[in-house]
Design a protein around this motif. Structure first.
Motif, short mmCIF file in Angstrom:
data_model
loop_
_atom_site.label_atom_id
_atom_site.label_comp_id
_atom_site.label_asym_id
_atom_site.label_seq_id
_atom_site.Cartn_x
_atom_site.Cartn_y
_atom_site.Cartn_z
N VAL A 378 0.73 -1.06 -0.10
CA VAL A 378 -0.13 -0.07 0.07
C VAL A 378 1.05 1.32 0.09
CG1 VAL A 378 -1.81 1.33 1.28
CG2 VAL A 378 -2.03 -1.21 1.26
N ARG A 379 2.01 1.38 0.78
CA ARG A 379 2.77 2.57 0.93
C ARG A 379 3.44 2.60 -0.58
NH1 ARG A 379 6.55 0.64 5.67
NH2 ARG A 379 5.23 -1.21 6.21
N GLU A 380 3.79 1.79 -1.14
CA GLU A 380 4.61 1.69 -2.40
C GLU A 380 3.57 2.27 -3.43
OE1 GLU A 380 7.62 1.78 -5.16
OE2 GLU A 380 7.66 1.83 -3.09
N ASP A 381 2.40 1.57 -3.43
CA ASP A 381 1.48 2.12 -4.29
C ASP A 381 1.11 3.54 -4.23
OD1 ASP A 381 -0.86 1.41 -6.36
OD2 ASP A 381 -1.95 2.46 -4.69
N ARG A 382 0.92 4.01 -3.15
CA ARG A 382 0.84 5.50 -2.99
C ARG A 382 1.97 6.17 -3.27
NH1 ARG A 382 -2.77 5.37 2.75
NH2 ARG A 382 -4.51 4.46 2.04
N ARG A 383 3.26 5.86 -3.16
CA ARG A 383 4.51 6.51 -3.62
C ARG A 383 4.23 6.56 -5.13
NH1 ARG A 383 8.97 6.14 -6.02
NH2 ARG A 383 8.36 4.12 -6.53
N LYS A 384 3.96 5.50 -5.65
CA LYS A 384 3.94 5.41 -7.34
C LYS A 384 3.01 6.24 -7.74
CE LYS A 384 5.81 0.99 -8.05
NZ LYS A 384 5.73 -0.42 -8.50
N ARG A 385 1.70 6.54 -6.98
CA ARG A 385 0.64 7.37 -7.57
C ARG A 385 1.15 8.47 -7.32
NH1 ARG A 385 -3.85 4.80 -4.13
NH2 ARG A 385 -4.86 6.61 -4.54
N PHE A 386 1.52 9.07 -6.33
CA PHE A 386 2.06 10.34 -6.12
C PHE A 386 3.02 10.91 -7.17
CE2 PHE A 386 4.82 13.54 -4.28
CZ PHE A 386 4.11 14.39 -3.60
N MET A 387 3.95 9.98 -7.32
CA MET A 387 4.95 10.49 -8.39
C MET A 387 4.40 10.60 -9.81
SD MET A 387 7.47 11.49 -6.46
CE MET A 387 8.54 11.80 -7.92
N GLN A 388 3.43 9.94 -10.13
CA GLN A 388 2.77 10.02 -11.20
C GLN A 388 2.06 11.24 -11.47
OE1 GLN A 388 0.32 6.62 -11.46
NE2 GLN A 388 1.70 4.93 -12.11
#
Length: 483
Positions: A378-388
């Protein structure tokens, strides 16, 4: 966190020192720019006392390892570096943040893992490190007789340098253990900082990167005590420091760039100095999050709403201002709605340069005790969405610079062109400007470049003939005719 690491001495067996040769010290440095400045001061003192800085373990009589201990990966890297130095040389002094970290039984972690090290100190411990070096590798001569460059020995490229204005931090952010390793805020007197800055500028430095743990709090610990610059009384305070550094830099056609600036109200006072061209129109502000509940759990100052207002106010004063920041996604207890609020903040703020970390527990941090820990995925998914989201913002903001004239500082040059940086690009953490081949390309030179291309991170352009050698102070980008 991206550690700034010096090239390690290459693996080899420790040499046997020859008679009458000066003692030789190998140096390995890991961590952030603040740790790099600590390393520079140690290397400067070693050189001042006649020690030779060796390029390899084989050539070293003793090795100093400057460590980082901020996150688990950094701890492992530092412990591995110590182990490598012990295996290849055998005589090792350890300093830096990891040296202040306790082990499982309350003792020193480094000493527990590597009991054969000669000595261990914490960060910003120049005198302690030198004392241990003297004990195991006696000093060769009197430092008052031998000469070193006035600016000291620098481990950065010749044309830019970090200028550390304070140590420690008064904040107690729940995810951070820096204060436990580096202590509370301790500001350097403004006269001392300006003297160091002038020595750096005199040596040929073209960009001063002001660093600390909390640049906005400079002088708070000593109640903005008055010091003296050229015999003039000057308060030890952020605004005054920026003006003095800016004036000194103007004399040498150089830049001043501010890092680690908390968004306190008095930061507004620095914006007019940017408009005057004394300080680069660039602020590195560690917002970390935007939702008030998450900020509260992080024990961070300010709120997303106030930060938006402040950013908008800054851009009214300095329209070309570059704002960079860092954020944490997936902090304990962060709900999907709170993460959506962070994305909404990002879209409205339109920050120029942004980094985002998936939350990672740090041993000793109070955040470890918080409820609501999120799964790694979940943490990594949110990081990726943020950077997108940020990538789209960055691409759009850089596109606006196509067709403008930008003053750049050249970091690398060759027959195929140059890698340079504009006022909006700090070394190693931001983007670059790719410059087409031109006879005036030279490392450390300022050039005017017509921007003709961009992507999500970088710009590209061509040198404008006659644009080299003009005053190097920041100025507003202006439109040029497209080629």
């Amino acid at each position: 966190m991206s550690p700034v690491s010096l090239k390690r001495p290459r693996a080899a067996t420790r040499r046997t020192p020859a008679v009458a040769e000066p003692p030789r010290v190998g140096f390995v440095s890991l961590g952030c720019p603040k740790a790099l400045v600590d390393a520079e001061r140690i290397v400067t003192q070693l050189r001042a006392e006649g020690y030779v800085i060796a390029p390899s373990y084989h050539d070293s009589d003793l090795v100093v390892v400057n460590t980082c201990g901020f996150i688990d990966d950094a701890v492992r890297e530092s412990l591995d570096a110590i182990g490598e130095a012990l295996a290849e040389n055998g005589k090792v002094v350890v300093t830096g943040c990891l040296g202040a970290k306790a082990g499982a039984d309350g003792g020193n972690l480094v000493a527990q893992v590597h009991p054969s090290v000669l000595a261990v100190t914490g960060p910003h411990a120049l005198e302690e490190v030198m004392g241990h070096v003297h004990a195991h590798l006696p000093r060769p001569h009197d430092p008052f007789v031998d000469l070193v460059p006035e600016a000291g020995v620098k481990l950065t490229p010749r044309h830019y340098a970090y200028l550390k204005i304070s140590e420690g931090c008064n904040h107690r952010c729940s995810f951070c253990i820096i204060p436990s390793m580096r202590g509370d805020l301790v500001s350097r007197p403004i006269g001392e900082v300006v003297r160091e800055a002038r020595a750096l500028l005199k040596s040929g430095v073209k960009e001063l990167l002001v660093i600390s743990q909390d640049t906005s709090a400079y002088g708070v610990d000593i109640k903005y005590r008055t010091d003296f610059v050229d015999g003039r009384p000057v308060r030890t305070r952020m605004t005054e420091l920026c003006r003095e550094l800016g004036l000194a830099a103007r004399e040498h056609d150089a830049w001043v760039r501010l890092h680690y600036v908390y968004p306190y109200p008095h930061v507004d006072e620095v914006l007019p100095l940017m408009a005057e061209g004394l300080v680069l129109p660039y602020l590195d502000v560690p917002f970390q999050h935007a939702h008030p509940e998450v900020l509260k759990r992080m024990k961070r100052p300010a709120s997303g709403e106030r930060n938006l207002e402040r950013i908008q106010g800054w851009r009214k004063v300095v329209p070309e201002l570059t704002v960079r920041s860092t954020f944490i996604a997936g902090f304990p207890g962060e709900t999907e709605a709170q993460f959506d609020a962070l994305l909404a903040f990002l879209k409205e703020a339109e920050l120029d340069r942004v980094g985002c970390f998936a939350y990672s527990p740090v041993e000793g941090a109070s955040a470890n005790e918080l409820d609501g820990a999120l799964p790694d995925e979940v943490r990594e998914d949110r990081r990726k969405r943020f950077m997108q989201v940020q990538q789209r913002i960055s691409r759009r903001r850089l596109q606006r610079k196509v067709g403008t004239l930008q003053r750049v500082l050249v970091d690398a040059a060759g027959p195929e062109g140059a890698i340079a940086r504009s006022a909006g690009d700090a070394p190693e953490i931001d983007g670059v400007v790719h410059v087409a081949p031109h006879p005036s390309l030279k490392v450390g030179a300022f050039l005017d470049v017509a921007i003709d291309g961009s992507d999500a991170h970088d710009l590209s352009g061509v040198v404008v003939d006659g644009g080299a050698g003009a005053p190097a102070g920041p100025r507003r980008a202006r439109a040029v005719r497209r080629a």
